[in-house]
Design an enzyme around this catalytic site. Structure first.
Site, PDB file in Angstrom:
ATOM      1  CG  HIS A 158      78.894 -80.014 -11.545  1.00 43.29           C
ATOM      2  ND1 HIS A 158      79.764 -81.066 -11.706  1.00 43.29           N
ATOM      3  CD2 HIS A 158      78.723 -79.473 -12.788  1.00 43.29           C
ATOM      4  CE1 HIS A 158      80.130 -81.157 -12.978  1.00 43.29           C
ATOM      5  NE2 HIS A 158      79.499 -80.212 -13.655  1.00 43.29           N
ATOM      6  CB  SER A 288      61.118 -82.540  14.420  1.00 43.32           C
ATOM      7  OG  SER A 288      62.018 -82.453  15.508  1.00 43.32           O
TER       8      SER A 288
END
Length: 483
Positions: A158, A288
């Site tokens: 999960h 970036s």
């Protein structure tokens, strides 16, 4: 895009930016239309061998003009505008270039003898390109799994911290899926058959008439042309087309590979955000334009993006197969021109990128160790309870003590941003005095990885390496990405 190319016309980035030269050529017009000419040549040659009035000179002329040149391409474009039929256009151009053999071209055939058989050849050859690439990915990842089979790491269910596993065991889960994809693609490759020489509705009526009712010659024509095209078998029954169920099987296998790649690369992206693992990052690579410190997982992101497109393409094959009326309809043609090439080019891009990732994947053991240490005090809870029971403690009382201490330690981590101090709390608790002298030994991560190393070894030896044996001579070159 290479210098000298037209920058004013759209070109698919799959071909111009990402895909390998080999797969791009396989779906090129040069390969397609030269294959059409080969099929006309095969048919005429076997018809001659079986007694039709065709000369060696005509066959030689056809053979010498199999490779279509720029003049042939230009003439075919002009001709197709006039006749609105691509096969007829190329037939006229080939016949013009072979004036002696022109009269005997396409004798008894239908357009699908050319187009369907050519498409099966192209798909077969594409699978032959992809399979060694997939095997190379598996081999590279297998080395990684073996290297890190004993390195403990935090497992997640999960996407919440769970029990420990190992870096190599997690990679073996990826490998398991890739091996299934290898078997799936090998299966569809092994089942590939030729449409063969079947006539307009698949009955071979035209060829039975040409050979004056001689069924044996019609069957021999089909068998020999199939063999010349490099296939062991042809379909015994077809309509005008081979069943589009074949396309569905192939694109389903490719879509399955896309799903595997998406899952693997998503896992890598998640682990990269934790700084536990990274894909290769080159010396001059920029993450970036705004944030110079960024090390974005662009290869994995690319795989996920292209995999999403690949997974959707199976829907084209599903719908195309479903709507083929009776012996065939033509609404399959335009769709398949796009979906087939896109599917194989997507798979090629994914496999090349995956192998590049696997060959340069970076693991950060210290970061992994730090994350383990944040959760290990909780993970050891059951072991601590077992050890206390051995010393005569009440199991239920021990469970409650652990529950209270773990909640307190959890609050320090979540509310104050502190370190997990559960071990210190246990050492300070008089209740746990019986194990104070040994509790440190219970915090060795290797105690909590179960049989992960042994599982990885067994899996590699019994299921991975045996499936790679036939590809041993394809593992030489490393993958280099253009972008």
């Amino acid at each position: 895009m290479a210098s000298g190319q037209d920058h004013t016309t759209f070109r698919s980035p799959l071909a111009s930016r990402y895909a390998s030269p080999e797969i791009s050529f396989n779906f090129s017009e040069q390969k397609k239309f030269s294959t059409w000419r080969k099929l006309w040549f095969y048919l005429a040659k076997v018809q001659m061998e079986l007694g039709l009035s065709i000369t060696e000179e005509q066959i030689l002329e056809l053979e010498n003009n199999i490779d279509i040149d720029e003049e042939g391409f230009s003439k075919a474009v002009i001709e197709e505008k006039k006749v609105r039929h691509d096969v007829v256009a190329h037939l006229h151009v080939y016949a013009e270039q072979c004036p002696k053999a022109g009269p005997i071209l396409h004798h008894g055939a239908t357009s699908c003898y050319i187009k369907d058989n050519a498409e099966l050849i192209v798909m077969r050859d594409a699978l032959d390109l992809l399979l060694p690439m997939l095997a190379g990915c598996i081999q590279s990842l297998a080395k990684f799994a073996d290297k890190y089979k004993s390195l403990p790491t935090l497992g997640y269910t999960h996407f919440q911290p769970a029990q420990l596993t190992t870096v190599g065991k997690r990679a073996s889960l990826w490998l398991c899926d890739l091996v299934m994809d290898l078997k799936s693609l090998e299966r569809v490759r092994g089942e590939m058959r030729f449409r063969g020489v079947k006539g307009t509705t698949g009955t071979q009526a035209s060829f039975l008439e040409i050979f004056e009712g001689d069924h044996d010659k019609v069957e021999e024509l089909d068998r020999r042309v199939t063999k010349m095209a490099g296939f062991e078998k042809a379909f015994i029954v077809t309509g005008q087309i081979y069943s589009r169920k074949v396309d569905l099987e192939v694109l389903s296998a490719l879509a399955g590979l896309g799903a595997t790649a998406h899952k693997i690369c998503t896992d890598i992206r998640l682990l990269a955000s934790h700084k536990e693992l990274e894909e290769p990052f080159e010396k001059d690579q920029v993450g970036s334009s705004a944030m110079p410190y960024k090390r974005n997982p662009m290869r994995s992101e690319r795989c996920c993006g292209i995999a999403r497109h690949l997974m959707t393409l199976v829907n084209d094959a599903l719908h195309t197969h479903a709507v083929q009326w009776l012996e065939r309809t033509l609404d399959d043609s335009a769709n398949r021109r796009i979906s087939h090439s896109d599917a194989f080019l997507c798979a090629d891009v994914i496999l090349g990128t995956l192998r590049n990732i696997f060959e340069g994947m970076i693991v950060y053991p210290k970061v992994i160790e730090k994350r383990i240490n944040q959760e290990l005090p909780f993970i050891t809870s059951e072991t601590i309870i077992v050890e206390m029971v051995k010393h005569g403690a009440n199991r239920q009382e021990c469970h409650e003590k652990i529950r209270v201490l773990s909640q307190e330690a959890g609050a320090i981590v979540k509310e104050q941003g502190g370190e997990n101090d559960m071990l210190t709390r246990i050492k300070k608790s008089p209740f746990f005095t019986p194990i104070h002298g040994t509790v440190d030994m219970l915090f060795d991560p290797s105690l909590y990885i179960g049989r992960a190393p042994q599982q990885v070894e067994k899996f590699l030896n019994e299921e991975v390496y045996p499936n790679l044996k036939s590809y041993d001579d394809t593992f030489n070159d490393k993958v280099v990405l253009n972008v």
